[in-house]
Write a protein that holds these residues in place. Structure first.
Motif, mmCIF file in Angstrom:
data_model
loop_
_atom_site.group_PDB
_atom_site.id
_atom_site.type_symbol
_atom_site.label_atom_id
_atom_site.label_comp_id
_atom_site.label_asym_id
_atom_site.label_seq_id
_atom_site.Cartn_x
_atom_site.Cartn_y
_atom_site.Cartn_z
ATOM 1 N N THR A 171 -32.464 39.018 -64.931
ATOM 2 C CA THR A 171 -32.534 39.343 -63.499
ATOM 3 C C THR A 171 -33.196 38.164 -62.784
ATOM 4 O O THR A 171 -34.097 37.515 -63.341
ATOM 5 C CB THR A 171 -33.390 40.604 -63.239
ATOM 6 O OG1 THR A 171 -34.633 40.451 -63.914
ATOM 7 C CG2 THR A 171 -32.717 41.869 -63.724
ATOM 8 N N ARG A 172 -32.733 37.863 -61.611
ATOM 9 C CA ARG A 172 -33.362 36.859 -60.731
ATOM 10 C C ARG A 172 -33.316 37.464 -59.332
ATOM 11 O O ARG A 172 -32.472 37.095 -58.516
ATOM 12 C CB ARG A 172 -32.597 35.521 -60.763
ATOM 13 C CG ARG A 172 -32.576 34.814 -62.102
ATOM 14 C CD ARG A 172 -33.930 34.183 -62.463
ATOM 15 N NE ARG A 172 -33.852 33.478 -63.742
ATOM 16 C CZ ARG A 172 -34.118 34.021 -64.939
ATOM 17 N NH1 ARG A 172 -34.482 35.300 -65.008
ATOM 18 N NH2 ARG A 172 -34.030 33.310 -66.037
ATOM 19 N N ASP A 173 -34.187 38.451 -59.093
ATOM 20 C CA ASP A 173 -34.081 39.263 -57.874
ATOM 21 C C ASP A 173 -34.570 38.520 -56.630
ATOM 22 O O ASP A 173 -35.592 37.843 -56.659
ATOM 23 C CB ASP A 173 -34.920 40.544 -58.021
ATOM 24 C CG ASP A 173 -34.447 41.427 -59.172
ATOM 25 O OD1 ASP A 173 -33.435 41.089 -59.808
ATOM 26 O OD2 ASP A 173 -35.103 42.457 -59.421
ATOM 27 N N VAL A 232 -27.567 34.188 -63.031
ATOM 28 C CA VAL A 232 -27.281 35.595 -63.354
ATOM 29 C C VAL A 232 -25.783 35.774 -63.655
ATOM 30 O O VAL A 232 -25.406 36.469 -64.608
ATOM 31 C CB VAL A 232 -27.766 36.520 -62.205
ATOM 32 C CG1 VAL A 232 -27.279 37.943 -62.393
ATOM 33 C CG2 VAL A 232 -29.293 36.494 -62.136
ATOM 34 N N ASN A 255 -24.852 37.107 -67.411
ATOM 35 C CA ASN A 255 -24.497 38.536 -67.431
ATOM 36 C C ASN A 255 -22.990 38.803 -67.375
ATOM 37 O O ASN A 255 -22.550 39.858 -67.815
ATOM 38 C CB ASN A 255 -25.130 39.259 -66.226
ATOM 39 C CG ASN A 255 -26.639 39.266 -66.269
ATOM 40 O OD1 ASN A 255 -27.242 38.672 -67.152
ATOM 41 N ND2 ASN A 255 -27.251 39.938 -65.317
ATOM 42 N N SER A 288 -25.390 48.408 -66.121
ATOM 43 C CA SER A 288 -26.644 48.935 -65.581
ATOM 44 C C SER A 288 -26.290 49.895 -64.453
ATOM 45 O O SER A 288 -25.240 49.737 -63.818
ATOM 46 C CB SER A 288 -27.492 47.798 -65.010
ATOM 47 O OG SER A 288 -28.495 48.322 -64.147
ATOM 48 N N GLN A 321 -30.857 42.935 -55.555
ATOM 49 C CA GLN A 321 -30.107 42.629 -56.784
ATOM 50 C C GLN A 321 -28.605 42.431 -56.516
ATOM 51 O O GLN A 321 -27.777 42.894 -57.293
ATOM 52 C CB GLN A 321 -30.310 43.750 -57.818
ATOM 53 C CG GLN A 321 -31.732 43.800 -58.376
ATOM 54 C CD GLN A 321 -31.825 44.592 -59.671
ATOM 55 O OE1 GLN A 321 -31.203 45.631 -59.798
ATOM 56 N NE2 GLN A 321 -32.613 44.095 -60.620
ATOM 57 N N TYR A 338 -27.309 40.509 -59.526
ATOM 58 C CA TYR A 338 -27.334 41.343 -60.739
ATOM 59 C C TYR A 338 -26.326 42.501 -60.628
ATOM 60 O O TYR A 338 -25.555 42.773 -61.557
ATOM 61 C CB TYR A 338 -28.757 41.868 -60.922
ATOM 62 C CG TYR A 338 -29.007 42.681 -62.168
ATOM 63 C CD1 TYR A 338 -29.173 42.049 -63.411
ATOM 64 C CD2 TYR A 338 -29.114 44.067 -62.116
ATOM 65 C CE1 TYR A 338 -29.436 42.786 -64.547
ATOM 66 C CE2 TYR A 338 -29.385 44.812 -63.243
ATOM 67 C CZ TYR A 338 -29.545 44.171 -64.465
ATOM 68 O OH TYR A 338 -29.811 44.919 -65.596
ATOM 69 N N LYS A 369 -23.207 43.412 -63.105
ATOM 70 C CA LYS A 369 -23.180 44.634 -63.914
ATOM 71 C C LYS A 369 -21.972 45.508 -63.551
ATOM 72 O O LYS A 369 -21.478 46.268 -64.383
ATOM 73 C CB LYS A 369 -24.502 45.391 -63.770
ATOM 74 C CG LYS A 369 -25.687 44.626 -64.388
ATOM 75 C CD LYS A 369 -25.460 44.366 -65.880
ATOM 76 C CE LYS A 369 -26.627 43.670 -66.550
ATOM 77 N NZ LYS A 369 -26.422 43.463 -68.002
#
Ligand code: NAD
Length: 452
Positions: free
Chosen positions: A297-299, A313, A317, A345, A355, A358, A362
């Protein structure tokens, strides 16, 4: 397998004498203790009631011959609490007959024991031609998801849609029922699983469903990945545990613990697939199971997000899980009859503030499952994903206390899941006995209030 050290001090408090008293006086949530799988222990705490009048009742009775089954006698035996209740709803073809659900489950709700399992069996609606039947089979989903929200004490409800042409033995259903009717699915709640019409062979030993298989687990040095390595190994697989070279020592520890192979490897490296292919071809006869677990994660809110956070990310991912499968297929290193399991996720389903990068990856992982299901089916390879909710890991322990506590409680089971809950679901998908289970995304989130 020991649970991850929990930082859930609230749960510990309400389990104590004074805490429990206070919680019930104040109407505060009291998270139940979930019953999890233990080798040698019965799958469920009590008997399973089996009912309904569809095409699956008889095959299910045979598939679960070693369970303590109570068949269609209208209730539990005396005061005994039920471990589960399975209703074959495939015979329901019109709206009036939906009442069968009400009549079967209604009287049982108060007889359910701790972590009891309700399972509804239906026919995959999209594959039904008759309009009325299509509608009522679709209705099963709303019933299951709603009753799941009414259950207490760790009980869960799930819906399994079986292909209309599944053979009369319905052998492809066995692994799914055994997963759902056990502590292995402790934190899986209100999920819908679709089973194809493929046959599947039961393992020689249901406690070793992965015997003789070779499995790759990425991101295996810690967290969920380390537990996946342990569970796949417990279930009989030889595990190749991969993680970034910087994770070296932790990775070796995991590999040693499971009697597997440590493979220092950045999954984003252009030659990652080639390296894995070379290893499995020289030391084994190919790879049977691929678990794409590595994730980061790199929020940041989108307006403040720098490009590197977006790019890294995407690379770990989403690009890597796709590229790895492409490269393994190109190198002919992924065996027929194998399986791919990706880790999505609930952020990819519900979205999450901060996110965007992310969440996109996902959801993209779910896209990989959808797109590759028919491609891999040609080689008899399955592909499925798990979508974890709030899981107790170092990552979630770092979330600020109030948000963390809210994340834990905002689901039907009123607690966070353990890494083992995700790992058990992955092992179920990965097994050859799940050859009929492909194209699914199962949330391991205790029926989180976030998302569908
Ligand atoms: P974690 O950070 O504890 O572990 C991730 C592992 O992946 C680490 O060991 C890391 O070194 C490894 N990794 C990262 N980049 C890599 C790369 N380029 N090549 C190889 N390995 C790499 O995270 P976790 O909580 O165990 O999460 C595991 C997976 O589950 C991730 O995909 C994550 O997105 C997903 N997930 C976790 C939760 C949760 O609550 N913890 C919820 C939903 C989804």
């Amino acid at each position: 397998m020991p649970d991850a050290p929990s930082t859930d001090f609230y749960a510990a408090f309400v389990k104590s004498g004074p805490g429990s008293f206070l919680a019930s006086r104040l109407g505060l949530p009291q998270p139940p203790v979930l019953r999890r799988y233990q080798a040698g222990k019965p799958a469920l705490a009590g008997p399973v009631l089996l009912g309904g009048q569809g095409r699956l009742v008889e095959p299910v009775r045979e598939l679960l011959a070693d369970y303590d089954l109570v068949v269609n006698n209208g209730g539990a035996r005396g005061a005994e609490k039920l471990g589960g209740a399975v209703f074959d709803a495939t015979g329901i073809t019109n709206i009036d007959d939906l009442k069968g659900l009400y009549e079967f489950f209604g009287p049982q709700i108060r007889s359910l024991g701790n972590s009891a399992r309700l399972v509804v069996l239906g026919t995959t609606p999209e594959l039904i031609e008759d309009l009325d039947e299509h509608i009522v089979q679709r209705a099963l989903e709303g019933f299951t998801r709603s009753v799941a929200k009414e259950l207490r004490d760790g009980a869960t409800a799930q819906l399994v849609y079986v292909h209309p042409n599944a053979s009369t033995g319905a052998s492809g259903l066995a692994s799914t029922l055994r997963f759902l009717l056990s502590g292995k699915s402790a934190y899986v709640d209100a999920q819908v699983i679709r089973i194809t019409d493929k046959d599947a062979t039961a393992p020689a030993d249901w406690d070793k469903p992965l015997a003789g298989k070779v499995a790759l687990v990425t991101g295996a040095a810690r967290g969920i990945g380390a537990t996946i390595a342990e569970v796949l190994s417990r279930d009989g697989a030889h595990v190749i545990a991969a993680d970034i070279p910087a994770a070296g020592e932790a990775l070796s520890e995991v590999a040693n613990k499971v009697g597997g192979t440590a493979l220092p490897l950045d999954v984003t490296a252009p030659d990652a697939g080639a390296k894995i292919a070379a290893l499995v071809k020289s030391r084994h006869s190919g790879l049977d199971i691929v678990v794409n677990n590595a994730g980061i994660t790199r929020d940041k809110l989108l307006a403040n997000m720098d490009e590197s956070k977006w790019n890294s990310v995407m690379a770990v991912n989403l690009k890597a899980p796709k590229q790895l499968v492409d490269d393994l297929l190109a190198a002919d290193a992924l065996n027929e009859g194998g399986s791919v399991v990706d880790v999505s996720s609930i952020a990819g389903i519900a979205g999450n503030r901060g996110q965007t990068n992310y969440g996109a990856t996902k959801a993209g992982v779910i896209g990989i499952v959808d797109a590759y299901t028919p491609v891999l089916a040609k080689k008899n390879i399955t592909i499925n994903a798990v979508a974890p909710g709030f899981i107790e890991t170092a990552m979630t322990a770092a979330i600020p206390l109030a948000t963390r506590q809210a994340g834990r409680l905002m689901n039907s089971l009123q607690q966070g899941g353990q890494t083992v809950d995700v790992a058990e679901t992955i092992s179920y998908f990965a097994a050859p006995s799940s050859a009929a289970v492909t194209g699914n995304v199962v949330r391991v989130c205790g029926q989180s209030l976030l998302g569908a």
